[in-house]
Design an enzyme around this catalytic site. Sequence first.
Site, PDB file in Angstrom:
ATOM      1  N   SER A 228      21.483  15.258 -55.591  1.00  0.00           N
ATOM      2  CA  SER A 228      20.313  14.977 -56.429  1.00  0.00           C
ATOM      3  C   SER A 228      19.605  13.715 -55.961  1.00  0.00           C
ATOM      4  O   SER A 228      18.553  13.385 -56.475  1.00  0.00           O
ATOM      5  CB  SER A 228      20.737  14.846 -57.888  1.00  0.00           C
ATOM      6  OG  SER A 228      21.793  13.945 -58.014  1.00  0.00           O
TER       7      SER A 228
ATOM      8  N   ASN B 236      14.151  13.543 -59.436  1.00  0.00           N
ATOM      9  CA  ASN B 236      14.786  12.393 -60.086  1.00  0.00           C
ATOM     10  C   ASN B 236      13.965  11.110 -59.998  1.00  0.00           C
ATOM     11  O   ASN B 236      14.143  10.203 -60.803  1.00  0.00           O
ATOM     12  CB  ASN B 236      16.194  12.192 -59.533  1.00  0.00           C
ATOM     13  CG  ASN B 236      17.131  13.186 -60.194  1.00  0.00           C
ATOM     14  OD1 ASN B 236      17.090  13.349 -61.407  1.00  0.00           O
ATOM     15  ND2 ASN B 236      17.928  13.862 -59.403  1.00  0.00           N
TER      16      ASN B 236
ATOM     17  N   GLU C 223      14.639  22.500 -55.643  1.00  0.00           N
ATOM     18  CA  GLU C 223      13.913  21.475 -54.883  1.00  0.00           C
ATOM     19  C   GLU C 223      14.503  21.496 -53.472  1.00  0.00           C
ATOM     20  O   GLU C 223      15.696  21.275 -53.294  1.00  0.00           O
ATOM     21  CB  GLU C 223      14.124  20.108 -55.559  1.00  0.00           C
ATOM     22  CG  GLU C 223      13.268  18.999 -55.017  1.00  0.00           C
ATOM     23  CD  GLU C 223      13.505  17.675 -55.771  1.00  0.00           C
ATOM     24  OE1 GLU C 223      14.638  17.406 -56.220  1.00  0.00           O
ATOM     25  OE2 GLU C 223      12.543  16.896 -55.869  1.00  0.00           O
TER      26      GLU C 223
HETATM   27  N1  CAA Z   1      24.159  30.660 -68.001  1.00  0.00           N
HETATM   28  C1  CAA Z   1      23.402  31.735 -68.318  1.00  0.00           C
HETATM   29  N2  CAA Z   1      22.465  31.711 -69.290  1.00  0.00           N
HETATM   30  C2  CAA Z   1      22.316  30.575 -69.992  1.00  0.00           C
HETATM   31  C3  CAA Z   1      23.071  29.414 -69.718  1.00  0.00           C
HETATM   32  C4  CAA Z   1      24.030  29.505 -68.674  1.00  0.00           C
HETATM   33  N3  CAA Z   1      24.783  28.454 -68.334  1.00  0.00           N
HETATM   34  N4  CAA Z   1      22.675  28.417 -70.564  1.00  0.00           N
HETATM   35  C5  CAA Z   1      21.701  28.935 -71.330  1.00  0.00           C
HETATM   36  N5  CAA Z   1      21.482  30.228 -70.996  1.00  0.00           N
HETATM   37  C6  CAA Z   1      20.460  31.113 -71.530  1.00  0.00           C
HETATM   38  C7  CAA Z   1      20.717  31.543 -72.966  1.00  0.00           C
HETATM   39  O1  CAA Z   1      21.519  32.697 -73.022  1.00  0.00           O
HETATM   40  C8  CAA Z   1      19.312  31.807 -73.487  1.00  0.00           C
HETATM   41  O2  CAA Z   1      18.855  33.084 -73.049  1.00  0.00           O
HETATM   42  P1  CAA Z   1      17.612  33.848 -73.807  1.00  0.00           P
HETATM   43  O3  CAA Z   1      16.386  33.038 -73.561  1.00  0.00           O
HETATM   44  O4  CAA Z   1      17.545  35.168 -73.187  1.00  0.00           O
HETATM   45  O5  CAA Z   1      17.987  33.862 -75.256  1.00  0.00           O
HETATM   46  C9  CAA Z   1      18.491  30.747 -72.780  1.00  0.00           C
HETATM   47  O6  CAA Z   1      19.231  30.370 -71.612  1.00  0.00           O
HETATM   48  C10 CAA Z   1      18.271  29.534 -73.644  1.00  0.00           C
HETATM   49  O7  CAA Z   1      19.535  29.021 -74.053  1.00  0.00           O
HETATM   50  P2  CAA Z   1      19.947  28.701 -75.574  1.00  0.00           P
HETATM   51  O8  CAA Z   1      19.268  29.668 -76.498  1.00  0.00           O
HETATM   52  O9  CAA Z   1      21.434  28.609 -75.628  1.00  0.00           O
HETATM   53  O10 CAA Z   1      19.471  27.223 -75.849  1.00  0.00           O
HETATM   54  P3  CAA Z   1      18.104  26.510 -75.578  1.00  0.00           P
HETATM   55  O11 CAA Z   1      16.953  27.380 -75.892  1.00  0.00           O
HETATM   56  O12 CAA Z   1      18.276  25.219 -76.270  1.00  0.00           O
HETATM   57  O13 CAA Z   1      18.100  26.272 -73.991  1.00  0.00           O
HETATM   58  C11 CAA Z   1      18.550  24.972 -72.097  1.00  0.00           C
HETATM   59  C12 CAA Z   1      19.136  25.580 -73.343  1.00  0.00           C
HETATM   60  C13 CAA Z   1      18.153  26.093 -71.120  1.00  0.00           C
HETATM   61  C14 CAA Z   1      19.654  24.143 -71.463  1.00  0.00           C
HETATM   62  C15 CAA Z   1      17.295  24.129 -72.485  1.00  0.00           C
HETATM   63  O14 CAA Z   1      17.624  23.217 -73.487  1.00  0.00           O
HETATM   64  C16 CAA Z   1      16.700  23.361 -71.319  1.00  0.00           C
HETATM   65  O15 CAA Z   1      15.953  23.903 -70.519  1.00  0.00           O
HETATM   66  N6  CAA Z   1      17.036  22.054 -71.233  1.00  0.00           N
HETATM   67  C17 CAA Z   1      16.578  21.182 -70.172  1.00  0.00           C
HETATM   68  C18 CAA Z   1      17.443  21.431 -68.968  1.00  0.00           C
HETATM   69  C19 CAA Z   1      17.052  20.550 -67.817  1.00  0.00           C
HETATM   70  O16 CAA Z   1      16.145  19.744 -67.874  1.00  0.00           O
HETATM   71  N7  CAA Z   1      17.788  20.712 -66.726  1.00  0.00           N
HETATM   72  C20 CAA Z   1      17.583  19.886 -65.562  1.00  0.00           C
HETATM   73  C21 CAA Z   1      18.542  18.754 -65.642  1.00  0.00           C
HETATM   74  S1  CAA Z   1      18.409  17.723 -64.234  1.00  0.00           S
HETATM   75  C22 CAA Z   1      19.392  18.449 -63.100  1.00  0.00           C
HETATM   76  O17 CAA Z   1      20.024  19.443 -63.320  1.00  0.00           O
HETATM   77  C23 CAA Z   1      19.456  17.862 -61.766  1.00  0.00           C
HETATM   78  C24 CAA Z   1      19.618  16.408 -61.575  1.00  0.00           C
HETATM   79  O18 CAA Z   1      19.491  16.028 -60.427  1.00  0.00           O
HETATM   80  C25 CAA Z   1      19.975  15.431 -62.571  1.00  0.00           C
END
Ligand code: CAA
Length: 281
Positions: A118, A189, A151
């Site tokens: 990252s 990031n 990315e």
């Molecule tokens: N595997 C498969 N499906 C998943 C999953 C997983 N691990 N986690 C969530 N889902 C699916 C759910 O089943 C759900 O599907 P539907 O839309 O069909 O219902 C959907 O994703 C949404 O999940 P939830 O309903 O459980 O919960 P939510 O609506 O609160 O979404 C989230 C959860 C997708 C995590 C959302 O909160 C989100 O997008 N958060 C931000 C995530 C983010 O910013 N990630 C980047 C972080 S930075 C990084 O990773 C890199 C770095 O360098 C730091």
Amino acid sequence: MKNISIIGGGTMGNGIAHVMALHGFHVQLIDKNDAALQKAMQTIEKNLERQLQKNHINVDQKEMTLANIQCFNEISTGVASSELIIEAVTEIESTKMEIFRLADLHASPNCILASNTSSISISKLAEATKRPEKVIGMHFMNPVPVMKLVEIIEGKHGSKETLETIVKLTQTIGKTPCVVKDAPGFISNRLLMPMINEAILALQEGISDAKTIDDIMKLGMAHPMGPLQLADYIGLDVCHNILCILEEGFQNAKYHPAELLKGKIDKGKLGVKTGEGFYKY
Ligand code: CAA
């Protein structure tokens, strides 16, 4: 391309293995720790079941995905037949350099070496190998089965052919490639971490409480998670490391991690993974 090795069975490694196997690739998942491999396979099965319940995949796809993943403890055997290796181990430069050196030693000459880092320099990782033109960054986002972005980081030694292959592969697995040059924190990031740090500084200064700060970004800017909840989700230690890399890379104190972030880490409160960060889980 048919065979892809993933090094590291943690959150990112198992997510990448899940997506690659679901798209028909034969995945060699490598982790020196058996318990980590077992946990990775349980997580993949649980996330596939979640997709099945939501009708995003069918039973055959779930079974095919699990059958497409083979587990290995050693890099030497796990990369032997690979055309692409994706390293997804902890964000420690010396560890990644050693893994790149080993992967380079055991992989076939045409194999591409990618890192899910990252923030660590792709050009530097490339210099640990004898195939710098075949080294590239593939930065996936958590949760990998859900997030559309990869990315793609072009190191200064990387070839056009390597970039084209990886862009095409990213599209094949249903993700959107966004190509950037190698620079501290890349784009994701460099933009995300100052926002998270600023939210922590606002909390530290008592401008508002954690939930209100997060609600402002969720309700006002349509972010799915507020910055403090997202920091807990990413891991406070990971956020701290990335901020340090930005501060050092740009020689700019504006990236200096907030004292409150350091305080939480000193108390072992690293976010969701330890049960407490800015919130309790
Ligand atoms: N595997 C498969 N499906 C998943 C999953 C997983 N691990 N986690 C969530 N889902 C699916 C759910 O089943 C759900 O599907 P539907 O839309 O069909 O219902 C959907 O994703 C949404 O999940 P939830 O309903 O459980 O919960 P939510 O609506 O609160 O979404 C989230 C959860 C997708 C995590 C959302 O909160 C989100 O997008 N958060 C931000 C995530 C983010 O910013 N990630 C980047 C972080 S930075 C990084 O990773 C890199 C770095 O360098 C730091």
